[in-house]
Design a protein around this motif. Structure first.
Motif, short mmCIF file in Angstrom:
data_model
loop_
_atom_site.label_atom_id
_atom_site.label_comp_id
_atom_site.label_asym_id
_atom_site.label_seq_id
_atom_site.Cartn_x
_atom_site.Cartn_y
_atom_site.Cartn_z
N GLU A 166 -6.33 0.98 -2.15
CA GLU A 166 -6.23 -0.46 -1.92
C GLU A 166 -6.29 -0.76 -0.43
O GLU A 166 -6.92 -1.73 -0.01
CB GLU A 166 -4.92 -0.99 -2.50
N LEU A 167 -5.63 0.08 0.34
CA LEU A 167 -5.67 -0.14 1.79
C LEU A 167 -7.10 -0.01 2.30
O LEU A 167 -7.51 -0.73 3.21
CB LEU A 167 -4.79 0.88 2.49
N MET A 168 -7.84 0.91 1.71
CA MET A 168 -9.24 1.04 2.11
C MET A 168 -9.98 -0.26 1.84
O MET A 168 -10.72 -0.76 2.70
CB MET A 168 -9.90 2.18 1.35
N THR A 169 -9.77 -0.80 0.64
CA THR A 169 -10.41 -2.07 0.31
C THR A 169 -10.07 -3.13 1.35
O THR A 169 -10.95 -3.82 1.87
CB THR A 169 -9.95 -2.53 -1.07
N ILE A 170 -8.79 -3.24 1.65
CA ILE A 170 -8.37 -4.31 2.55
C ILE A 170 -8.93 -4.10 3.95
O ILE A 170 -9.51 -5.00 4.56
CB ILE A 170 -6.84 -4.39 2.58
N SER A 171 -8.77 -2.88 4.47
CA SER A 171 -9.21 -2.68 5.85
C SER A 171 -10.73 -2.83 5.95
O SER A 171 -11.23 -3.41 6.91
CB SER A 171 -8.74 -1.33 6.38
N THR A 172 -11.43 -2.33 4.94
CA THR A 172 -12.88 -2.50 4.99
C THR A 172 -13.26 -3.96 4.94
O THR A 172 -14.19 -4.40 5.63
CB THR A 172 -13.55 -1.77 3.81
N PHE A 173 -12.53 -4.71 4.14
CA PHE A 173 -12.81 -6.14 4.05
C PHE A 173 -12.72 -6.78 5.43
O PHE A 173 -13.61 -7.53 5.84
CB PHE A 173 -11.81 -6.79 3.09
N ILE B 274 -17.56 -10.88 -1.87
CA ILE B 274 -18.03 -10.07 -3.00
C ILE B 274 -17.44 -8.66 -2.91
O ILE B 274 -17.01 -8.09 -3.90
CB ILE B 274 -19.57 -10.00 -3.00
N TYR B 275 -17.38 -8.16 -1.70
CA TYR B 275 -16.83 -6.82 -1.54
C TYR B 275 -15.40 -6.76 -2.03
O TYR B 275 -15.00 -5.88 -2.80
CB TYR B 275 -16.88 -6.40 -0.07
N LEU B 276 -14.61 -7.71 -1.55
CA LEU B 276 -13.19 -7.70 -1.91
C LEU B 276 -13.01 -7.79 -3.42
O LEU B 276 -12.26 -7.02 -4.03
CB LEU B 276 -12.50 -8.88 -1.22
N ILE B 277 -13.74 -8.71 -4.00
CA ILE B 277 -13.59 -8.91 -5.44
C ILE B 277 -14.05 -7.69 -6.22
O ILE B 277 -13.33 -7.18 -7.08
CB ILE B 277 -14.41 -10.15 -5.86
N ALA B 278 -15.24 -7.21 -5.87
CA ALA B 278 -15.76 -6.07 -6.62
C ALA B 278 -14.82 -4.87 -6.50
O ALA B 278 -14.47 -4.23 -7.49
CB ALA B 278 -17.15 -5.71 -6.13
N GLY C 46 -1.08 -8.72 -5.84
CA GLY C 46 -0.62 -7.35 -6.03
C GLY C 46 -1.54 -6.31 -5.41
O GLY C 46 -1.99 -5.40 -6.08
N MET C 47 -1.78 -6.45 -4.11
CA MET C 47 -2.54 -5.39 -3.44
C MET C 47 -1.58 -4.56 -2.61
O MET C 47 -0.47 -4.98 -2.31
CB MET C 47 -3.65 -5.99 -2.59
N PHE C 48 -2.06 -3.38 -2.22
CA PHE C 48 -1.08 -2.36 -1.88
C PHE C 48 0.01 -2.65 -0.87
O PHE C 48 1.15 -2.58 -1.27
CB PHE C 48 -1.71 -1.03 -1.50
N PRO C 49 -0.21 -2.93 0.35
CA PRO C 49 0.99 -2.73 1.17
C PRO C 49 2.14 -3.62 0.71
O PRO C 49 3.24 -3.49 1.22
CB PRO C 49 0.53 -3.08 2.58
N PHE C 50 1.90 -4.47 -0.24
CA PHE C 50 2.96 -5.36 -0.70
C PHE C 50 3.52 -4.87 -2.03
O PHE C 50 2.82 -4.30 -2.86
CB PHE C 50 2.43 -6.78 -0.81
N ALA C 51 4.82 -5.13 -2.20
CA ALA C 51 5.53 -4.51 -3.31
C ALA C 51 5.05 -5.00 -4.67
O ALA C 51 5.25 -4.31 -5.67
CB ALA C 51 7.02 -4.78 -3.17
N THR C 52 4.43 -6.17 -4.71
CA THR C 52 3.92 -6.64 -6.00
C THR C 52 2.97 -5.62 -6.62
O THR C 52 2.88 -5.50 -7.83
CB THR C 52 3.16 -7.97 -5.81
N PHE C 53 2.30 -4.89 -5.76
CA PHE C 53 1.40 -3.83 -6.23
C PHE C 53 2.16 -2.86 -7.14
O PHE C 53 1.73 -2.56 -8.25
CB PHE C 53 0.86 -3.10 -4.99
N HIS C 54 3.31 -2.41 -6.65
CA HIS C 54 4.05 -1.41 -7.42
C HIS C 54 4.57 -1.98 -8.73
O HIS C 54 4.50 -1.32 -9.76
CB HIS C 54 5.20 -0.86 -6.59
N SER C 55 5.08 -3.22 -8.66
CA SER C 55 5.65 -3.73 -9.91
C SER C 55 4.56 -3.98 -10.94
O SER C 55 4.74 -3.70 -12.12
CB SER C 55 6.46 -5.01 -9.64
#
Lengths: 620, 217, 469, 311
Positions: A86-93, A111-115, C369-378
């Motif tokens: 997920e971090l990869m997705t975010i940082s790449t975004f 589109i990137y983020l969503i896909a 719910g994306m990662f660095p945030f805790a909603t991801f885990h829940s």
């Protein structure tokens, strides 16, 4: 030889456990080389933005991405992997959306983020299915579990959906052709070189964990490779924009990699360990090779764009004179990506071909057919890729500059005229050196393949769960050695022939004249074949799959008026599946949504109906 | 005395149905007042042998609050001529009655498997209170004006009250009164809001002319 | 201690009615919230004793909700410092209602009696209504009306459910929770079923679950950000506590399956509805409102799935409230800066107001719910629970909806955050208090995402054992 | 030292034979064509004379061209010479043979073509661009057919080395699989015509730019460079002849003289055949060429299916 680093991580099911096996190592090497090279290039490339954009943020996300990529390939825990993913997705975004003032860039980021994120949901399902069967969230425990065939098949399909989007498999590649041209070039290099490989890594990891998959999985994987490869290169041929073309080539190369993996999987299913090691090994080697030459090409494209302020190939031309060094380096990349001998692309394709031929001669009849298909499509991809890069190199670097409007696709500001650390051709040394390093790596692997084949075969053995010592890899390495010998002979021949020419020409000066215009005097540089006219024959043959559209250009009458023609190729999956799908959802949403239902009463009715439904359902 | 309770129950349901089937606001308020009036007698029938002071208090409080005060407030609310008649209901009256019949059937069907425990009041209390509730709910659903919706809500509350009577002995009166009070306050607030609403817009659901960006900060 | 905790804000509310300066009220509110938060924090060391003959008692479930309250009111109070520097409207009723609400929400967390619980929840409705219509205009009034209407219906249904529960528990002679749980075997199952249905629909209205959700986009779209934070993060979860109490009873009486099926159906509906409605949405607050429906759906799903699903749901309660702080305060701050929260009017926030722009993105990531945030885990925990309990169709449907919802929210937020700024000339200064509040909440959510403190884990675990399953 | 000699001698000998013989067949074809059109025609050794003359001439370069233009002839010739090492000609065994050498062969062809096209585009001439575009298009199709045939041959001979696929094992294959092999031969013959740009795909004789593919691409080359290119195309033709003759005439008597005679006879026959085709057919229209290549592909495909069916 697997190194495990273990630590606690207090989140639910989390463990900070890292594991380095040969499979990870292959990807880790690619990550390291690319992160350094692209980073150094970016250092020079982003200079013009200094003071205009928050470069610190960019650098932060770049470093974060590099770190996260390392985590992804070494993670041994599902939660850790997914977090890094997920971090990869975010940082790449954030890296993609650097120039967000421009609508295409915003669209690409969106589109990137969503896909990416939507695909991740499939991974959630997949990993949890795996962990339920294994009773653990650790990859190495999962790898010791046996999965029932149905479950294994489901997991395999989910992994294709989840990782396939990142990797850019053909029908789910939507983000790729948008994101690559939109982002700054060193980011495109990183995206194409490494980010999409993470999808491949994911699939490799799943294959590695699954051990035994149903036979059809191999066929599916191989077919995906064939489709992605051919469609990728065909779409590439139809593009006018340099980086978009390269983006489609990434899809093609992912197809080649997948072909290799599919062959390997077939080998595993049919208990042919040699084929398995060849397929996986070739695939992994191509991962490494593709990340080298594709990032080289993207970096070269970046230099070109910085020079011309446009990404339109049909507005370029003759850049080999303005950027001689970049031109040579780009040519090395082009030759590598076409899989021509002397360069690294040939080595990995050779191994994959070799594996497919092994399958052709050793598998039952279905396997023979699919292997034949694989060989054919690999051959076709090679031929089309050659055509495509002839087109790229010919229109961008050779010939004369074509007149045309210049607007930068990424909104690159003008480069300061006088600048420190700029070499002869006006490109910063920070940009040239990484490219040279990548080109050197391409040539090195091309001429001395044993530098990396050992490692990739180890990785392949790890995926195929066989002891490498029992596999006679020499069977493929000896032919490779012969290939290299012929290559050296070829180089020697070139030297001899040049010397012969020198001797024959003597010291007399060589006259330089205009290109012969076949007797026509008024030739201008706009008469040159453009990239679209070069590719026209192939594109028109394939116009049904490519959604080739042409506007204007009809010449009528004896004295035709001034007219203009433009043609473009449209992505079928986007035009025929995603956009209509999303439009449909939007329509439904608008029809049902706010603005249509005006009365509170209707909402009350929902409650009443729900209550009655529950009463009827539950009180029977 | 069970007979009387039965009769009251049936009357309450019938009146709820009448509210649903009435078009004019004045008529609806009147029917509601009658319903509340009947309901206020039920506490007196609860203990057949000896009517306690507690029963009488409850009965009186109910009568004053529901049969007199609330209708009065509502009448006061609609003192303007323009508000007296219901604008076209969302669902036609005939259809409403049909739906109402279905709802009554549902209420009785649900109650089939349920028996009120202990010293049985009346087997009709549960289905009738459920039916009244559902009919009140239906009234809220079919009517488009705020005031009629409040009336529907009051009918629901009458249904609840009817059932609450069966719990009269089991529950501490403190809570019960608190509950009634709460509902009353709720209605009061609703009325206050209503006041604003009538100033601001005629129909509660009338969001037709609202501008797209008319959101507040 | 518990009654003190209820009384402090109650007295504070009365004090608010005195004629003092507006900013004084805000600072006073901050002080009360701070004290409140401190007291709640002290409960983490030692749970307070039961009071009022056991009517008031705090168990881990209540403690979680109480902490959520503390987590909500403090940032809202601090945010108000910034908010009322620009806002000239008289805040007497507003602040008073806020403190009443605080008191009543405490009562919800601490009430150990199903009747008292109902009273408390009902009262919160009353006090939250004036908060929504703080700005008296057509839109807010309409929203308030809709909110009141739906919630009062819900309350009526819940009351009926409580009565049915009383009938079911006639042999226990009380609605005190421990008594019901101890005498679970003597409960009448049919009556209990009826009661569960009514309680569920009733409290579900208040919580904004799918078929009962309609007030949410209106109310959240119209109310100020701070109020929405309290409603989306606090009030709705108060009702969730009630649903969890019902779950406790059902578990003891062997009605888990019965209740779970209702929960799962509603949970999925609560995911489907926002998924369908979100894509056409252009207003950021309304989009977030749909996201709130989705999160309620996730909570209910977790509760219905049982096991680690409940753990996930409880964890999600905390995460959701923090996420809502970030989301709605950001939306409020954007709306205040631009005077609108519609996508056609706001562009390029990240260029004009970099900090707010970052918060917008954080709300996107945290809210989905994306990662660095805790909603991801829940969310992961709950999906995992679905897989573990072999609810394949459900999990497939759930991720599909989550994906569509993500598309919808991302579309709106990204349109807001990026692009050519609409009018860079009119840029106002960013408000320090507002930003600090949001930043702290975001930081907290991020910290929970990368590191779950042991006490939290313990309390969540204890709470799960309370619900059983 | 002797081992080095052992390695280098066959290579050098092979090159010697190939380089000496290859232009000869160009002359043969020209002679056959002349015969059919009732002319005397140039001497058979005319290509040698042409090459000798060109080698003595100076070069002229375009001002647009870069180093790619100058490098291309060298690379192309070198690629063809390297390729010739992989192919057996009659009793001359291929000096380099290994499993998978067909891949190297195909990619060496591709490498040559790549630089051919680049050199054409380097001049910036629209005519040469046109030729380059066509070359790229047709080679895609012919390469597909080539691969298809190689797959069939690999399946038939159970080998992926040219030395066995068109050498040792072919007689055995002829024994049982004639139809397949006939299809492959037909298909390969079309590929031969297309790859060497003979009529009906292209006309190597005319200089009418619009009809040409290969010739138009070398318009700007001159002198030594042109000689290199001519030599390279002669080599290419020779290599294709060699491959095809090895398949068609797989007679191995065991006597070197007889075998060489049979092989050379086959080569001459093939050259005559090409000459006859060129004399009897006109150049096809461009979109018909596409069709021709697809027919070649279809023949090969059919061959593969038959092979699979029989297997």
């Amino acid at each position: 030889m697997d190194k495990i680093l273990f630590g606690s991580w207090p989140v639910p099911f989390g463990e900070f456990s890292l594991k380095l096996d040969p499979l990870s190592l292959v990807f880790l090497i690619a990550v390291t080389i690319l992160a350094v090279c692209a980073g150094a290039y970016g250092f020079g490339y982003m200079r013009p933005y200094q003071g205009k954009k928050p470069l610190g943020v960019h650098a932060f996300f770049y470093l974060l991405l590099a770190l996260v990529l390392v985590l992804i390939v070494t993670a041994n825990n599902v939660i850790l992997f997914l977090s890094a993913w997920e971090l990869m997705t975010i940082s790449t975004f954030f890296l993609i959306i650097f120039n967000d003032e421009q609508p295409p860039v915003r669209k690409a980021g969106f589109i990137y983020l969503i896909a990416s994120h939507c695909a991740t949901f499939f991974l959630f399902l997949m990993f949890f299915l795996m962990s339920r069967a294994a009773g653990s969230m650790a990859f190495d425990v999962m790898a010791r579990t046996t999965f029932p065939p149905l479950l294994a098949g489901t997991i395999f399909l989910l992994s294709l959906a989840g990782f396939g989007v990142k990797a850019g498999f053909f029908p789910v590649h939507v983000w790729l052709p948008h994101a690559h041209p939109a982002s700054p070039s060193h980011i495109s290099a990183l995206l194409s070189g490494i980010a999409i490989k993470m999808g491949v890594y994911g699939i490799c990891r799943v294959l590695c964990i699954m051990k035994v998959l149903p036979v059809w999985c191999g066929y599916v994987l191989l077919m995906i490779g064939v489709v992605s490869g051919i469609m990728g290169v065909l779409y590439a041929l139809g593009q006018h924009e340099l980086k978009k073309l390269l983006a489609y080539h990434s899809i093609e190369n992912i197809g080649i990699i997948t072909l290799g993996l599919g062959a390997g999987l077939l080998g595993m299913s049919y208990q042919a360990p040699f084929l398995a090691v060849l397929g996986f090994g070739g695939g992994l080697l191509h991962v490494l090779n593709h990340s080298l030459f594709k990032s080289l090409l993207f970096l070269g494209a970046g230099s070109v764009i910085q020079e011309t302020h446009t990404g339109e190939m049909d507005h370029m031309g003759g850049l080999a004179k303005a950027l001689p060094l970049t031109g040579v380096l780009f040519l090395v990349g082009a030759l590598s990506i076409c899989g021509l001998p002397l360069f690294n692309g040939f080595i990995s394709e050779f191994i994959i071909y070799f594996g497919l031929f092994q399958g052709l001669l050793g598998l039952p009849v279905h396997g023979v057919i699919i292997c034949a298909l694989g060989i054919l499509s690999l051959g076709l991809m090679g031929a089309l890729a050659s055509a495509c890069f002839c087109k790229v190199y010919g229109t961008v670097f050779l010939g004369k500059p074509r007149a045309g409007s210049s607007h930068s696709p990424e909104g690159m500001p003008e480069r300061p005229t006088a600048q420190e650390g700029v070499c002869r051709e006006g490109t910063s040394k920070w940009m040239l050196v990484p490219m040279a390093a990548l080109a050197a790596a391409c040539v090195l692997i091309g001429l001395v393949p044993r530098t990396v084949t050992g490692l990739t075969f180890l990785g392949a053995a790890c995926m195929a769960h066989v002891d490498l010592a029992t596999i006679q890899t020499e069977q493929v390495l000896v032919p490779l050695t012969m290939v290299i010998r012929v290559a050296f002979l070829f180089l020697a021949l070139i030297c001899v022939l040049i010397t012969v020419r020198r001797l024959l020409l003597g010291r007399a000066s060589v006259p330089i004249r205009e290109t012969w215009g076949c007797g026509f005097a008024g030739v201008s540089s706009r008469f040159q074949y453009t990239s679209s006219s070069f590719a026209r024959l192939i594109v028109e043959l394939m116009k049904t799959v490519l959604l080739f559209r042409r506007h204007g250009g009809q010449v009528t009458g004896a004295f035709p008026e001034k007219t203009r023609m433009d043609s473009s190729v449209h992505d079928a999956s986007e035009e025929m599946a995603y956009r209509p799908g999303l439009d449909f959802l939007n329509d439904v949403s608008k029809k049902l949504g706010h603005g249509r239902i005006r009365h509170t009463q209707v909402y009350l009715m929902y409650i009443l109906l729900f209550l009655i439904f529950l009463l009827v359902w539950k009180m029977k | 005395m069970t007979l009387w309770i039965d009769v009251s129950c049936i009357l309450v349901v019938f009146l709820a149905l009448s509210v649903l089937a009435t078009n004019r606001i004045v008529g609806m308020i009147k029917i509601f007042a009658v319903q509340s009036f009947i309901l206020s007698f039920v506490p007196l029938f609860l203990h057949a042998d000896a009517v306690s002071g507690r029963d009488i208090t409850l009965s009186l409080v109910t009568m004053v609050l529901k049969a007199i005060l609330v209708p009065a407030i509502l009448f006061w609310q609609i003192r303007h001529i323009s508000m007296r008649s219901e604008i076209k209901p969302l669902i036609g009256l005939g259809t409403s009655i049909l739906f109402g019949a279905v709802l009554i059937a549902v209420a009785f069907w649900v109650s089939l498997s349920l028996r009120l425990p202990g010293k049985l009041l009346s087997s009709l209390v549960l289905p009738c209170s459920l039916a009244t509730m559902l009919l009140g709910f239906m009234t809220m659903v079919t009517r488009t004006r705020a005031i009629t919706q409040v009336l529907g809500y009051m009918v629901i509350e009458n249904g609840i009250f009817l059932f609450a009577l069966s719990l009269f002995d089991a529950m501490p009166v403190l809570i019960e009164m608190g509950i009634l009070l709460d509902i009353f306050v709720a209605v009061l607030i609703m009325a206050i809001v209503l006041n604003h609403i009538n100033e601001e817009f005629e129909r509660t659901g009338g969001s037709a002319g609202r501008s797209k960006t008319g959101e507040t900060v | 201690m518990l009654s003190l905790l209820i009384l402090i804000p109650l007295l504070g509310a009365l004090a608010m009615l005195l004629p003092v300066r507006a900013m004084f009220r805000v600072w006073f509110l901050c002080a009360v919230s701070f004290t409140y938060a401190l007291i709640v924090a002290s409960f983490w060391r030692q749970l307070p004793a039961a009071e009022w003959n056991g009517y008031l008692a705090l168990d881990p479930l209540g403690l979680i909700l109480l902490s959520v309250n503390g987590l909500l009111f403090l940032p809202v109070a601090v945010f108000m410092i910034g908010y009322f520097q620009h806002e000239r409207r008289n805040n007497r009723i507003f602040t008073a209602c806020l403190l009443f609400l605080m008191s009543m929400m405490t009562l919800v967390s601490a009430s150990y009696h199903m009747g008292l619980l109902w009273v408390a929840i009902e009262t919160t409705t009353l006090f939250s209504a004036p908060l929504i219509s703080f700005h008296h205009n057509r839109g807010t009034l309409e929203a308030t009306w809709r909110y009141l209407l739906v919630c009062s219906v819900g309350i009526a249904l819940a009351l009926m459910g409580t009565f049915f529960l009383a009938i079911a528990a006639r042999d226990v002679h009380t609605l005190l929770l421990p008594a019901i749980l101890n005498g679970a075997s003597s409960l009448s199952v049919n009556w209990l079923k009826l009661s569960v249905i009514f309680l569920f629909v009733g409290y579900g209205c208040k919580m904004g679950l799918a078929p009962m959700h309609s007030w949410k986009p209106e109310a959240y779209g119209q109310a100020t950000g701070m109020v929405v934070v309290l409603m989306a993060g606090g009030l709705t979860q108060c009702s969730f506590l009630a649903l969890m109490r019902v779950s406790q009873i059902c578990y003891k009486t062997g009605l888990s399956g019965f209740y779970a099926s209702i929960l799962l159906v509603t949970g999925v509906l609560s995911l489907v509805v926002p998924a369908v409605l979100l894509l056409g949405e252009k207003s950021i607050k309304r989009s977030f409102a749909y996201s709130s429906i989705e999160h309620m759906g996730i909570l209910v799903l977790g509760l219905g799935l049982g096991g680690i699903g409940i753990f996930g749901a409880l964890f999600h309660m905390i995460n959701n409230s923090l996420a809502k702080v970030v989301m709605f305060l950001t939306a409020g701050s954007v709306a205040q800066k631009y005077g609108a929260s519609h996508a056609s009017l706001v562009r390029g926030v990240i260029h004009t107001y970099p900090v707010t722009g970052v918060f917008l993105l954080v709300s996107l990531f945290a809210g989905t719910g994306m990662f660095p945030f805790a909603t991801f885990h829940s969310e992961l925990l709950i999906i995992n629970a679905a897989i573990i309990s072999k609810q394949y169709v459900l999990s497939g449907l759930a991720i599909l909806c989550l994906a569509v919802i993500f598309i919808g929210i991302a579309k709106v937020v990204l349109e807001f955050a990026y692009g050519q700024p609409t009018d860079p000339v009119l840029a106002k200064k960013e408000n320090l208090f507002m930003n600090i509040t949001i930043a702290l909440a975001a930081m907290a959510l991020l910290c929970l995402g990368v590191w779950m403190p042991a006490p939290l884990h313990r309390v969540l675990h204890d709470a799960v054992t309370l619900i059983g399953a | 030292m002797s081992s080095l000699l052992n390695v280098t001698f066959p290579v050098l000998a092979h090159w010697m034979i190939v380089c000496l013989l290859s232009p000869f067949f160009l002359g043969v074809i020209a002679r056959v064509k002349a015969f059919f059109s009732g002319k005397a025609g140039p001497p058979v050794l005319q290509p040698y004379f042409d090459l000798a003359r060109l080698f003595r001439k100076k070069c002229v370069y375009s001002s647009t061209a870069t180093w790619v233009f100058r490098a291309a002839p060298v690379i192309i010739l070198a690629a063809m010479m390297a390729l010739s090492l992989l192919v057996p000609f009659g009793i001359c065994k291929a000096p380099v043979q290994f499993s998978g050498d067909i891949l190297l062969a195909v990619y060496l062809l591709a490498l040559g073509r790549f630089f051919m096209i680049l050199a054409a585009l380097d001049t910036g001439s629209s005519f040469e661009g046109m030729g380059a575009s066509r070359e790229a298009f047709f080679s895609c199709l012919s390469e597909l057919a080539l691969f298809m045939n190689f797959i069939t041959l690999a399946l038939l001979t159970r080998s992926i080395s040219l030395a066995r696929m068109i050498g040792a094992d072919v007689p055995i294959v002829w024994g049982g699989m004639e139809p397949t092999l006939l299809l492959a031969v037909a298909s390969l013959f079309i590929v031969l015509l297309a790859e060497n740009r003979r009529i009906p795909v292209d006309d190597p004789e005319t200089h009418l730019e619009l009809t040409m593919i290969h010739e138009v691409m070398i318009l700007d080359h001159s002198g030594v460079d042109l000689a290199y290119l001519l030599y390279a195309s002669a080599l290419k033709l020779f290599i294709f002849f060699g491959i095809l003759v090895s398949i068609i005439v797989p007679v191995r008597t065991g006597y070197p003289v007889t075998d060489t005679a049979i092989f050379l006879g086959g080569m001459l026959g093939l050259a005559a055949l090409v000459g006859i085709v060129e004399s009897s057919m006109a150049r096809l229209r461009l979109n018909r060429v596409r069709l021709l290549l697809l027919i070649s592909f279809a023949l090969a495909f059919f061959g593969l299916i038959v092979t699979l069916w029989r297997a």
